[in-house]
Design an enzyme around this catalytic site. Structure first.
Site, PDB file in Angstrom:
ATOM      1  N   ASP A 167       0.794  -1.598  -0.073  1.00 44.54           N
ATOM      2  CA  ASP A 167       0.087   0.062  -0.218  1.00 44.54           C
ATOM      3  C   ASP A 167       1.059   1.650   0.149  1.00 44.54           C
ATOM      4  O   ASP A 167       1.197   1.717   1.251  1.00 44.54           O
ATOM      5  CB  ASP A 167      -0.866  -0.295   0.669  1.00 44.54           C
ATOM      6  CG  ASP A 167      -1.939  -1.147   1.119  1.00 44.54           C
ATOM      7  OD1 ASP A 167      -2.160  -1.911   2.494  1.00 44.54           O
ATOM      8  OD2 ASP A 167      -3.051  -0.896  -0.032  1.00 44.54           O
ATOM      9  N   PHE A 207      -5.845   3.873   5.444  1.00 42.04           N
ATOM     10  CA  PHE A 207      -5.803   2.555   7.015  1.00 42.04           C
ATOM     11  C   PHE A 207      -6.103   1.585   6.919  1.00 42.04           C
ATOM     12  O   PHE A 207      -6.822   1.342   6.352  1.00 42.04           O
ATOM     13  CB  PHE A 207      -5.948   3.843   7.915  1.00 42.04           C
ATOM     14  CG  PHE A 207      -5.617   5.558   8.111  1.00 42.04           C
ATOM     15  CD1 PHE A 207      -6.387   5.789   7.616  1.00 42.04           C
ATOM     16  CD2 PHE A 207      -4.338   5.521   8.841  1.00 42.04           C
ATOM     17  CE1 PHE A 207      -6.155   7.650   7.860  1.00 42.04           C
ATOM     18  CE2 PHE A 207      -3.795   6.815   9.109  1.00 42.04           C
ATOM     19  CZ  PHE A 207      -4.798   7.909   8.165  1.00 42.04           C
ATOM     20  N   ASP A 245     -11.039  -4.953  -0.541  1.00 39.87           N
ATOM     21  CA  ASP A 245      -9.830  -4.268  -0.327  1.00 39.87           C
ATOM     22  C   ASP A 245     -10.141  -3.603   0.934  1.00 39.87           C
ATOM     23  O   ASP A 245     -11.104  -1.984   0.479  1.00 39.87           O
ATOM     24  CB  ASP A 245      -8.630  -3.221  -0.812  1.00 39.87           C
ATOM     25  CG  ASP A 245      -7.601  -3.237   0.016  1.00 39.87           C
ATOM     26  OD1 ASP A 245      -6.666  -2.724  -0.679  1.00 39.87           O
ATOM     27  OD2 ASP A 245      -7.866  -3.408   1.490  1.00 39.87           O
ATOM     28  N   GLY A 246     -10.103  -3.877   2.551  1.00 45.13           N
ATOM     29  CA  GLY A 246     -10.414  -2.806   3.317  1.00 45.13           C
ATOM     30  C   GLY A 246     -11.525  -3.802   4.506  1.00 45.13           C
ATOM     31  O   GLY A 246     -12.941  -3.767   3.949  1.00 45.13           O
ATOM     32  N   GLY A 247     -11.546  -3.884   5.231  1.00 42.24           N
ATOM     33  CA  GLY A 247     -12.395  -4.675   6.398  1.00 42.24           C
ATOM     34  C   GLY A 247     -12.543  -5.765   5.994  1.00 42.24           C
ATOM     35  O   GLY A 247     -13.843  -6.427   6.016  1.00 42.24           O
ATOM     36  N   SER A 251      -5.056  -6.633   8.305  1.00 38.77           N
ATOM     37  CA  SER A 251      -5.589  -6.361   9.543  1.00 38.77           C
ATOM     38  C   SER A 251      -6.071  -7.925  10.156  1.00 38.77           C
ATOM     39  O   SER A 251      -5.975  -9.012  11.326  1.00 38.77           O
ATOM     40  CB  SER A 251      -6.288  -5.027  10.765  1.00 38.77           C
ATOM     41  OG  SER A 251      -7.574  -4.921   9.852  1.00 38.77           O
TER      42      SER A 251
HETATM   43  C1  DX5 Z   1      -5.861   0.935   3.004  1.00 41.78           C
HETATM   44  C2  DX5 Z   1      -5.402  -0.518   2.311  1.00 41.78           C
HETATM   45  C3  DX5 Z   1      -5.855  -1.231   2.305  1.00 41.78           C
HETATM   46  C4  DX5 Z   1      -5.743  -2.290   4.144  1.00 41.78           C
HETATM   47  C5  DX5 Z   1      -6.796  -2.728   4.902  1.00 41.78           C
HETATM   48  O1  DX5 Z   1      -5.991   2.738   2.213  1.00 41.78           O
HETATM   49  O2  DX5 Z   1      -5.527   0.435   0.407  1.00 41.78           O
HETATM   50  O3  DX5 Z   1      -4.981  -2.463   2.030  1.00 41.78           O
HETATM   51  O4  DX5 Z   1      -4.373  -2.632   4.055  1.00 41.78           O
HETATM   52  O5  DX5 Z   1      -6.495  -3.496   5.831  1.00 41.78           O
HETATM   53  P1  DX5 Z   1      -7.294  -3.979   6.287  1.00 41.78           P
HETATM   54  O6  DX5 Z   1      -7.725  -5.215   5.764  1.00 41.78           O
HETATM   55  O7  DX5 Z   1      -7.042  -3.668   7.813  1.00 41.78           O
HETATM   56  O8  DX5 Z   1      -8.893  -3.075   6.456  1.00 41.78           O
END
Ligand code: DX5
Length: 220
Positions: free
Chosen positions: A34, A142, A175-177, A198
């Site tokens: 990222d 994030f 991607d994300g959550g 995460s």
């Molecule tokens: C956030 C990044 C994602 C992030 C995903 O802007 O692009 O790739 O690392 O993190 P999680 O899987 O914890 O939501």
């Protein structure tokens, strides 16, 4: 086949090489790096040097997710650093066709990411030049954010759009959550690549166990 794509944003950077190899051993399909510039998104993370370092740790394909303005200024740099897929944001590319041609000229696969508020149809005319559509299921910047359920219809629309045009070789990535609670929903909506930061590097279990549980949840 559903692929898990660990994002190293949540990895322990004091032992990044180990964490990448753990993900590879766990059966990850790819690794996502990222890249954030503190301008397009409110965070600054890593650049081509980290891509080069990760390149030396694994044979897995690497995705450089460019959450930066003016990505056209850095395509060759990330290509030379070892990225296999270069993902740009629709929102940062008024001349998207030109940037996609630039990525292809560098010999890399093309990816286009859409923030939650950017509609899928924006990509329809560019589909012949796209290898991967990344549907952001959070607002980027994030790790560890909550999944935005309103993005589920967009995943469905993306899958329908490529199926309608017979372009089923295009990956739909989310991607994300993405975690054991949301994985099945996004797969049922049409995603085949799941980025997880995460959920994979959660410090409560091994990377191997986290990837295994996530894959089980995705295919349940
Ligand atoms: C956030 C990044 C994602 C992030 C995903 O802007 O692009 O790739 O690392 O993190 P999680 O899987 O914890 O939501």
């Amino acid at each position: 086949m559903i692929g898990i794509v660990p994002s190293i944003l949540s990895a322990d950077f004091t032992r990044l090489g180990e964490q990448v190899r753990e993900a590879e051993t766990a059966g990850a399909q790819r690794i996502q790096i990222d890249v954030m510039d503190g301008h397009f998104v409110p965070n600054i993370t890593m650049g081509p040097m980290v891509v080069e370092a990760v390149r030396r740790c694994t044979s897995l394909p690497l995705e450089a997710h460019l959450m930066i303005t003016n990505p056209q200024d850095y395509i060759e740099t990330f290509a030379e650093a070892g990225a296999d897929v270069i993902i740009v944001h629709q929102e940062t590319c008024p001349h998207l066709h030109r940037v996609l041609m630039q990525i292809k000229k560098a010999g890399k696969q093309t990816g286009v990411a859409l923030n939650p508020s950017t509609p899928v149809f924006m990509l329809e005319d560019m589909l012949p030049f796209i290898d991967l559509i990344l549907v952001m299921t959070i607002s980027p910047g994030f790790g560890g954010q909550d999944f935005v359920p309103e993005t589920l219809p967009k995943i469905r629309q993306a899958r329908e759009m490529i199926t309608r045009r017979g372009l089923t070789n295009i990956d739909i990535e989310v991607d994300g959550g993405i975690n054991i609670k949301t994985a099945a929903q996004v797969v049922n909506a049409g995603a085949n690549l799941l980025v997880a930061g995460s959920a994979v590097y959660n410090k409560k279990e091994s990377v191997a166990d986290a990837v295994k549980r996530l894959r089980l949840a995705a295919t349940s």
